[in-house]
Design a protein around this motif. Structure first.
Motif: not given
Length: 275
Positions: A82-84, A119-126, A167-171, A177-178
């Motif tokens: 998994v990369r993201r 260390g993976l790419e991440w986005t936090f939807v808050r 928003v999560s799907a877009r990320a 959004l990374v």
């Protein structure tokens, strides 16, 4: 391949739909794959089996993580390639309250830290308050015309789960959004009393909200996922929000290109639950 945890839940089901509509390969993780109602072409598997081989991105629902174990999920994600990771977090992590008095924010912040540490790419939807929290009043509304709860004047800009899903799907699908942590709200700030009024208008009955004490509300709220400490934390937040309209975040419209759904729209989408 995109893997979605909590895939049949309020938010996860919308993440799955948006990904499927975009033509993505989706694996939906759920407790009961055979009972899952999913878009055509979406495969389902049991959450506890964590079949992540071949996955490139993962939607992480904290409720699932806390059931299965964060170490197990995150280690499996890294080992599977998994990369993201896109995590459904909470705007409570932004609170200035001491973590000892804000267990909800502290718990989400700790999981964010674990995700970053991979260390993976991440986005936090808050997101802030969920419009779906109004479902807690279903039994009271079916039983009568009065809803009992704390702090009638507490205001929140509640967000529709469909907007969180979008928003999560877009990320998951795009790269812009990374490394970002967008704070999400709905497009208007409403008090608890106003929310009950809107529900009444939708179902054709005059409903009213009657305020109860902090202690009575704490007893009602505690149970299951919500500990007494979490209930106290939420009630402190509600007390601070009395007669204070919440600031509206522009992020839903900026990210999705469309205005966020109103609470009235959410009620129309769920009116059958209150009728």
């Amino acid at each position: 391949m995109f893997v979605v945890t909590g895939a049949t839940g309020n938010v996860g089901s919308h993440v799955v739909k948006h990904l499927a509509d975009a033509g993505a390969e989706v694996l939906a993780l759920t407790r009961d794959p055979e009972a899952a109602r999913l878009p055509e072409g979406v495969r389902a598997a049991r959450t506890d089996e964590l079949p992540l081989d071949g996955a490139t991105a993962l939607f992480l629902n904290p409720a699932v993580v806390w059931q299965v174990g964060s170490e197990k999920i995150l280690e499996r994600a890294k080992a599977s390639g998994v990369r993201r990771i896109v995590m459904l977090s909470s705007s409570s992590v932004l609170s200035d309250l001491d973590p000892q008095t804000n267990p909800i924010g502290a718990r989400h912040r700790a999981l964010e830290d674990e995700v970053e540490a991979t260390g993976l790419e991440w986005t936090f939807v808050r997101p802030g308050g969920f419009a779906a929290n109004a479902l807690q009043w279903v039994d009271q509304i079916k039983a009568g015309d009065v809803v009992y709860g704390p702090y009638a004047g507490a205001q929140m800009a509640l967000i529709h789960e469909a907007d969180m899903g979008a928003v999560s799907a877009r990320a998951l699908l795009a790269d812009d959004l990374v490394g970002k942590a967008p704070e999400l709200t709905g497009p208007e700030s409403l008090s608890f009393a106003d929310q009950v009024r809107v529900i009444g208008e939708a179902i054709g009955r005059p409903l009213r909200y009657e305020e109860i004490t902090h202690e009575a509300a704490r007893e009602r709220m505690s149970g299951g996922f919500v500990t007494p400490e979490m209930a106290d934390s939420l009630l402190r937040v509600f007390a601070e929000l009395v007669d204070r309209p919440q600031a509206i975040s522009p992020e839903v419209e900026r990210i999705t290109g469309r205005p966020g759904r109103t609470f009235a729209q959410w009620v129309e989408d769920h009116v059958a639950a209150f009728s």
